[in-house]
Structures are given as structure tokens and as C-alpha cells.
Design a protein around this motif. Structure first.
Motif, PDB file in Angstrom:
ATOM      1  N   ASN A  66      25.869   6.899  18.767  1.00  0.00           N
ATOM      2  CA  ASN A  66      25.938   5.692  17.931  1.00  0.00           C
ATOM      3  C   ASN A  66      26.765   5.916  16.658  1.00  0.00           C
ATOM      4  O   ASN A  66      26.704   5.145  15.721  1.00  0.00           O
ATOM      5  N   LEU A  68      26.674   7.916  14.147  1.00  0.00           N
ATOM      6  CA  LEU A  68      26.184   8.350  12.837  1.00  0.00           C
ATOM      7  C   LEU A  68      26.975   9.571  12.418  1.00  0.00           C
ATOM      8  O   LEU A  68      27.116   9.881  11.249  1.00  0.00           O
ATOM      9  N   ASP A  89      29.044  -0.650  13.201  1.00  0.00           N
ATOM     10  CA  ASP A  89      27.856  -1.481  12.998  1.00  0.00           C
ATOM     11  C   ASP A  89      27.521  -2.335  14.219  1.00  0.00           C
ATOM     12  O   ASP A  89      26.355  -2.512  14.558  1.00  0.00           O
ATOM     13  N   ARG A  92      26.040  -0.033  16.876  1.00  0.00           N
ATOM     14  CA  ARG A  92      24.688   0.443  16.571  1.00  0.00           C
ATOM     15  C   ARG A  92      23.634  -0.619  16.821  1.00  0.00           C
ATOM     16  O   ARG A  92      22.486  -0.313  17.129  1.00  0.00           O
ATOM     17  N   ARG A  93      24.008  -1.890  16.648  1.00  0.00           N
ATOM     18  CA  ARG A  93      23.060  -2.962  16.948  1.00  0.00           C
ATOM     19  C   ARG A  93      22.636  -2.941  18.402  1.00  0.00           C
ATOM     20  O   ARG A  93      21.563  -3.414  18.751  1.00  0.00           O
ATOM     21  N   LEU A  97      17.837   3.799  18.008  1.00  0.00           N
ATOM     22  CA  LEU A  97      17.630   5.238  17.809  1.00  0.00           C
ATOM     23  C   LEU A  97      16.253   5.464  17.193  1.00  0.00           C
ATOM     24  O   LEU A  97      15.880   4.821  16.220  1.00  0.00           O
ATOM     25  N   ALA A 117      15.701  -5.629   9.673  1.00  0.00           N
ATOM     26  CA  ALA A 117      17.042  -5.681  10.272  1.00  0.00           C
ATOM     27  C   ALA A 117      17.253  -7.001  11.027  1.00  0.00           C
ATOM     28  O   ALA A 117      18.372  -7.499  11.119  1.00  0.00           O
ATOM     29  N   ASN A 120      18.300  -9.182   8.170  1.00  0.00           N
ATOM     30  CA  ASN A 120      19.501  -8.822   7.415  1.00  0.00           C
ATOM     31  C   ASN A 120      20.680  -8.354   8.262  1.00  0.00           C
ATOM     32  O   ASN A 120      21.785  -8.266   7.760  1.00  0.00           O
ATOM     33  N   VAL A 121      20.421  -8.039   9.520  1.00  0.00           N
ATOM     34  CA  VAL A 121      21.539  -7.679  10.392  1.00  0.00           C
ATOM     35  C   VAL A 121      21.802  -8.819  11.372  1.00  0.00           C
ATOM     36  O   VAL A 121      22.918  -9.271  11.531  1.00  0.00           O
ATOM     37  N   ARG A 165      10.584  -1.211  15.825  1.00  0.00           N
ATOM     38  CA  ARG A 165      11.700  -1.597  14.955  1.00  0.00           C
ATOM     39  C   ARG A 165      13.029  -1.532  15.714  1.00  0.00           C
ATOM     40  O   ARG A 165      13.880  -2.416  15.588  1.00  0.00           O
ATOM     41  N   ALA A 166      13.184  -0.470  16.509  1.00  0.00           N
ATOM     42  CA  ALA A 166      14.416  -0.339  17.283  1.00  0.00           C
ATOM     43  C   ALA A 166      14.475  -1.388  18.398  1.00  0.00           C
ATOM     44  O   ALA A 166      15.514  -1.998  18.639  1.00  0.00           O
ATOM     45  N   MET A 169      15.664  -5.176  17.866  1.00  0.00           N
ATOM     46  CA  MET A 169      17.090  -5.527  17.840  1.00  0.00           C
ATOM     47  C   MET A 169      17.633  -5.796  19.246  1.00  0.00           C
ATOM     48  O   MET A 169      18.817  -6.033  19.419  1.00  0.00           O
TER      49      MET A 169
ATOM     50  N   ARG B 136      21.414   2.465   8.982  1.00  0.00           N
ATOM     51  CA  ARG B 136      22.706   2.439   9.684  1.00  0.00           C
ATOM     52  C   ARG B 136      22.496   2.356  11.185  1.00  0.00           C
ATOM     53  O   ARG B 136      23.225   1.657  11.887  1.00  0.00           O
ATOM     54  N   ALA B 137      21.478   3.069  11.680  1.00  0.00           N
ATOM     55  CA  ALA B 137      21.218   3.072  13.116  1.00  0.00           C
ATOM     56  C   ALA B 137      20.812   1.684  13.602  1.00  0.00           C
ATOM     57  O   ALA B 137      20.949   1.369  14.778  1.00  0.00           O
ATOM     58  N   LEU B 138      20.299   0.849  12.695  1.00  0.00           N
ATOM     59  CA  LEU B 138      19.940  -0.513  13.080  1.00  0.00           C
ATOM     60  C   LEU B 138      21.132  -1.459  12.970  1.00  0.00           C
ATOM     61  O   LEU B 138      21.010  -2.650  13.231  1.00  0.00           O
ATOM     62  N   GLY B 139      22.266  -0.920  12.544  1.00  0.00           N
ATOM     63  CA  GLY B 139      23.468  -1.749  12.445  1.00  0.00           C
ATOM     64  C   GLY B 139      23.691  -2.335  11.067  1.00  0.00           C
ATOM     65  O   GLY B 139      24.534  -3.197  10.867  1.00  0.00           O
ATOM     66  N   MET B 140      22.911  -1.856  10.088  1.00  0.00           N
ATOM     67  CA  MET B 140      23.055  -2.379   8.732  1.00  0.00           C
ATOM     68  C   MET B 140      24.274  -1.750   8.074  1.00  0.00           C
ATOM     69  O   MET B 140      24.555  -0.573   8.282  1.00  0.00           O
ATOM     70  N   LYS B 144      24.367  -2.992   2.373  1.00  0.00           N
ATOM     71  CA  LYS B 144      23.044  -3.599   2.561  1.00  0.00           C
ATOM     72  C   LYS B 144      21.956  -2.538   2.594  1.00  0.00           C
ATOM     73  O   LYS B 144      20.875  -2.730   2.041  1.00  0.00           O
TER      74      LYS B 144
END
Lengths: 256, 262
Positions: A66, A68, A89, A92-93, A97, A117, A120-121, A165-166, A169, B136-140, B144
Motif C-alpha cells: 500500500n 507506506l 491515497d 490505500r482506500r 491494513l 476515515a 474524512n476520506v 476500522r479497516a 472503508m 495514511r493506510a486508511l487513505g487520509m 488531514k
């Protein structure tokens, strides 16, 4: 030991995992190559477990998938498309992870951790993101703990929040980086059950783990890595019952 | 016991102290607080910008932040105040009029922002890297992630240090008098000093000093209180709970046992 999904497999959310393919992936920290020409193919909806001694580059590999940590060369294909040419970005959505140390947001409740997320994402409304977050928490068996902060949850519960949480998305692939290594032993199985349930409900998963039982029973494919390379890969039965390489034999004799 | 009488007369002449008290309260205290609070607010805003620049991946943001911090932290406060206060006097006159008061606040803000920038930077950098990675791993986006998750955690940790900085600003605000203030603009020190010169007695200055202590000492103890609370954590003591209880709570319904490879 068997793994029992906490949610009936016929109920709950079904996932449409995408394929994930690593081709000749090479990664480095500075001048030091820690991953050398690694190729792994994970068909849609299947689970691949990566095992191997520490320092074998397993975690680095996940971080390369992803982005990182940017790969040095090679290719990562998500649903057949290169992730290296897309915006990090947006990639990663689509890839969830889960970390060894959960990395929950300590000043947010479990619900807010999951909803953050989404809001906000993904840009969902507050009400909508909370609704989805509640659903996902219920799915990991934590509906009652939605208003708890991470410090008031056990390690196992925290990790399940992190998984929720993961999942919120709606990723096409889930990566697990030693998700149970930091847990008290009696809480490990709860998290593994949850992961097994995901595997059954169609998620594509790439799992770095030290839980050999899990790898043997749940994985469709097991990959043994050492010193940054894939040493051996195949069906769990092949690797665990008839290891070919000396290094895998030695590794198994140490961990089993 | 002449010497004791002397000391009391020189430092603790009650009449002289009582005379200056209304001025200290009505003019000095008000101005000291106005100057200090403005300088802190502007200093916090500038400091946050300097801190964000200071941890930026881009060196074109990092280096200017570093230089800025080194200059304003390295110079004696009085040098900065005089250089800014006198150097920009004409410029300030066009905006604020002849009073050096705004420039004094601005100079104090610059000094404060260098310290506050370092406080914020340390706070933000002390936040576990995993927090940023989780975002970041969530795409943020980086921005943000910093704004919503990392920076708020960093700020909370450095609140005690910020209160300390406010105390330093309150004390430094006395230096603004060097720029020459109108009678109504005088802060605590200047009010006390003027009265001391007028009466030929140090008691008014001692009174001014007491005013400073009334502001700073409670704040110091507030910092200690904060510090303790953060160090010990706020977690309530709860009776120990067995991990096995949690296992039972999950109570997996054995609808399907996943034992075979698919």
C-alpha cells in the motif's frame, strides 16, 4: 484448534475481494535491500499467509503493497492494475491494513475510530458514517463497546476495533501485519476467528503471521520468506508436512 | 533595630504601596495581561506554523523554520524588542498610530513563537509514528492526518509547557516599557517603577512584583497539577477482569467450523 467465525458465515457482510499480485518486488531502506525480487500471487477471495523468521522482510512487503514505503522496483497489481502508477491515497482506500500494535486513535472512542476515515476520506455524512461504524463494530462483536476509548479496551478488543476500522472503508484486499503478536494469549483466538470469518466471506487477505495453526488451517497458500526472498510457497499441507528447503525445515522445527 | 526599620521603609512602606495599588490594578495589571495574552495568542498561531514547517518533509519549509527559531530564540529579548519596536516604528504608525504598544506585542509574539514552535514540534514528534501510518493506510492525506489525529494529540501533551511559556511572556512583557509607553499604556513594571522614582522608595516596585507573583505562582502550580495528571494518566482504577471473561463474552456460535482449506 479450529477457527470459528464469530458471525454466522451466512450472515453479515459479504466481500468482493480483488486479486493482488506482486511481481519482482524489490524494496530498500537507503542502500540496504530488504526485499529482493519477491513475486506472490493472491487470487481474489483467497488468503495467503506469509511466514518466516524476523528480519525476513515480511512487514516491509506489506508496507510496499500500500506504498507506506515506496518499492524500489517491481510491480504491485491490485485487480490487475498497477498501484505504483496511481495516487497512493486512492490505492490505500482500497487496501485495508491491520497493524501489530493496533494504532487506534487514543482520544477517539471505538465508534469514532471507525467513523473518522468514513467521514474524512470517503466524505460521508456524520450520521451515515456513524451508522456504518456501528454496523462494523457489531460485526466484530463490539457493539456494546462503541463508546469506549482504546485505553478502556483489552488488546483483543482494540485489535478488533482496528479491523472494523479497516473494513469500514470496504477494502478489496486486507493486509494483516502480525495482528495477534501483541495480544495476551487467551485473546489471540478471538481475533483469528474474526480473520477466518473474513476469509470465508470473500475477502482477499495477505496475512503476515506467526500463528502456524492459523496458516495451516485457514490459508489457501503459504509463503515462507527468509532474508528478503521467497524461499518456498505452496498449499499449507505441502509446506508444513513436506518442506523442501533446509531453511523452512529449520524454521518449522524452531516454531512448531 | 535600625536596619530592620530601614528595610521595612525601603521595601515595604505600606502607605507607598497602598497609594500605587489602584494604578497597578487599573492600568498596570490590565496592560500586562493584554500584552501577554495577545503575544501568546499570536505566538501560538505563528509557533504552530513554524512547527508544521519544521517537521515538513520538504527542506524548503524546514530550513526557514530552523533559521527563524534559531534567531528569535538566540537573541536576548530586549534586542528583539528594540530592533522591532524602533525599526518598524514608521510602518506601525501608518497602521496603528504613534503608540509603540502594538509593536511591543508583535516583538514579544516573535520571541514567543520561536519557543512555542519548538514546544509544538517536540509534542507532535512525540506522537507515535503509527498514528500517522494508520491514517495514511486508511487513505487520509498527510494534511488531514496531521490536522485530525497527530497534531491534536501533540498539543494535548505540551499544554503544561505552553503554560510555562505564558509565564515567561508575562515576565518579558515588562521589557516593552523600553519602547516608551503612554501613561495609560503602562504595564505593571512601569507603573511600579514610575511610582518608585516619584517617591524615592522601592515599595511600589515591590507591590508590582507581588502582582506578577499573583499571576505566575498559581500558574506554576497549575502546570505541576497538569503534569501529574498526565503522568499518572486518567485511567480510572477498575477491578481486575479476567481475559477469560472476554473470551466467553465473544462466545462464538458454532454455526460453522472453518477447519478445511477452501
Amino acid at each position: 484448534m479450529t477457527y470459528t467465525s464469530p458471525v454466522p458465515v451466512t450472515a453479515g457482510h459479504f466481500y468482493e475481494g480483488s486479486s493482488l499480485e506482486l511481481k519482482g518486488l524489490t524494496m530498500a531502506y537507503g542502500d540496504i535491500e530488504v526485499l529482493k525480487d519477491v513475486s506472490i500471487s493472491v487470487p481474489p477471495g483467497t488468503t495467503t499467509c506469509i511466514i518466516g523468521p524476523s528480519g525476513s522482510g515480511k512487514s516491509t512487503l506489506l508496507r510496499g503493497v500500500n506504498r507506506l514505503h515506496e518499492p524500489k522496483s517491481g510491480e504491485v497489481l491490485l485487480a490487475g492494475e498497477s498501484v505504483l502508477t496511481q495516487k497512493p491515497d486512492s490505492v490505500r482506500r482500497r487496501i485495508g491494513l491491520v497493524f501489530q500494535h493496533f494504532n487506534l486513535f487514543p482520544d477517539h472512542t471505538a465508534l469514532e475510530n471507525v467513523a473518522l476515515a468514513l467521514r474524512n476520506v470517503k466524505g460521508l455524512s456524520k450520521a451515515e458514517s456513524r451508522r456504518i461504524a456501528k454496523e462494523r463494530l457489531a460485526e466484530v462483536g463490539l457493539a456494546e463497546r462503541a463508546d469506549h476509548r482504546p485505553r478502556d479496551l483489552s488488546g483483543g478488543q482494540q485489535q478488533r476495533v482496528a479491523i472494523a476500522r479497516a473494513l469500514a472503508m470496504e477494502p478489496e484486499v486486507m493486509l494483516f501485519d502480525e495482528a495477534t503478536s501483541a495480544l495476551d494469549p487467551e485473546l489471540v483466538k478471538g481475533v483469528l476467528n474474526l480473520m477466518a470469518g473474513l476469509a470465508q466471506r470473500g475477502m482477499t487477505m495477505l496475512v503476515v503471521t506467526h500463528e502456524m495453526g492459523f496458516a495451516r488451517k485457514v490459508a489457501d497458500q503459504v509463503v515462507f520468506m527468509d532474508e528478503g526472498r521467497v524461499v518456498e510457497a505452496g498449499k499449507p499441507a505441502e509446506l508444513f508436512d513436506a518442506p523442501k528447503s533446509d531453511r523452512l525445515k529449520r524454521f518449522l522445527s524452531e516454531v512448531l | 533595630m535600625d536596619w530592620l526599620d530601614n528595610i521595612i521603609k525601603t521595601f515595604f512602606d505600606f502607605d507607598a504601596m497602598w497609594q500605587v495599588f489602584p494604578q497597578l490594578l487599573g492600568i498596570g495589571l490590565v496592560n500586562t495581561l493584554v500584552i501577554s495574552i495577545w503575544a501568546t495568542v499570536i505566538g501560538v498561531v505563528l509557533g504552530m506554523i513554524v512547527a508544521i514547517m519544521g517537521i515538513s518533509p520538504s527542506r524548503w519549509l524546514r530550513i526557514p523554520a530552523r533559521v527563524y527559531t534559531d534567531i528569535f530564540r538566540g537573541l536576548p529579548a530586549i534586542v528583539t524588542i528594540l530592533l522591532i519596536g524602533q525599526g518598524f516604528a514608521r510602518f506601525s504608525q501608518q497602521i496603528f498610530g504613534p503608540s509603540p504598544y502594538p509593536l511591543g506585542i508583535f516583538a514579544l509574539s516573535l520571541i514567543a513563537s520561536a519557543y512555542i514552535g519548538e514546544i509544538f514540534r517536540a509534542g507532535i514528534q512525540s506522537v507515535d509514528r503509527g498514528q500517522l501510518e494508520a491514517c495514511r493506510a486508511l487513505g487520509m492525506s498527510y494534511g488531514k492526518a496531521m490536522r485530525l489525529v497527530v497534531v491534536p494529540q501533540g498539543i494535548r501533551r505540551v499544554l503544561p509547557a505552553l503554560v510555562n511559556q505564558f509565564i515567561a511572556i508575562v515576565k518579558d512583557s515588562s521589557l516593552v516599557y523600553f519602547l516608551g509607553l503612554l501613561v495609560s499604556e503602562r504595564e505593571l513594571f512601569r507603573v511600579g517603577q514610575d511610582a518608585a522614582v516619584l517617591t524615592g522608595n522601592l515599595s511600589p516596585l515591590v507591590m508590582a512584583g507581588l502582582f506578577y507573583l499573583v499571576i505566575t505562582v498559581p500558574l506554576t502550580h497549575l502546570v505541576n497539577y497538569f503534569d501529574n495528571r498526565f503522568r499518572t494518566g486518567r485511567r480510572k482504577a477498575t477491578p481486575p477482569k479476567s481475559g477469560l471473561a472476554e473470551v466467553e463474552e465473544q462466545n462464538p456460535t458454532p454455526t460453522l467450523t472453518y477447519g478445511e482449506n477452501s
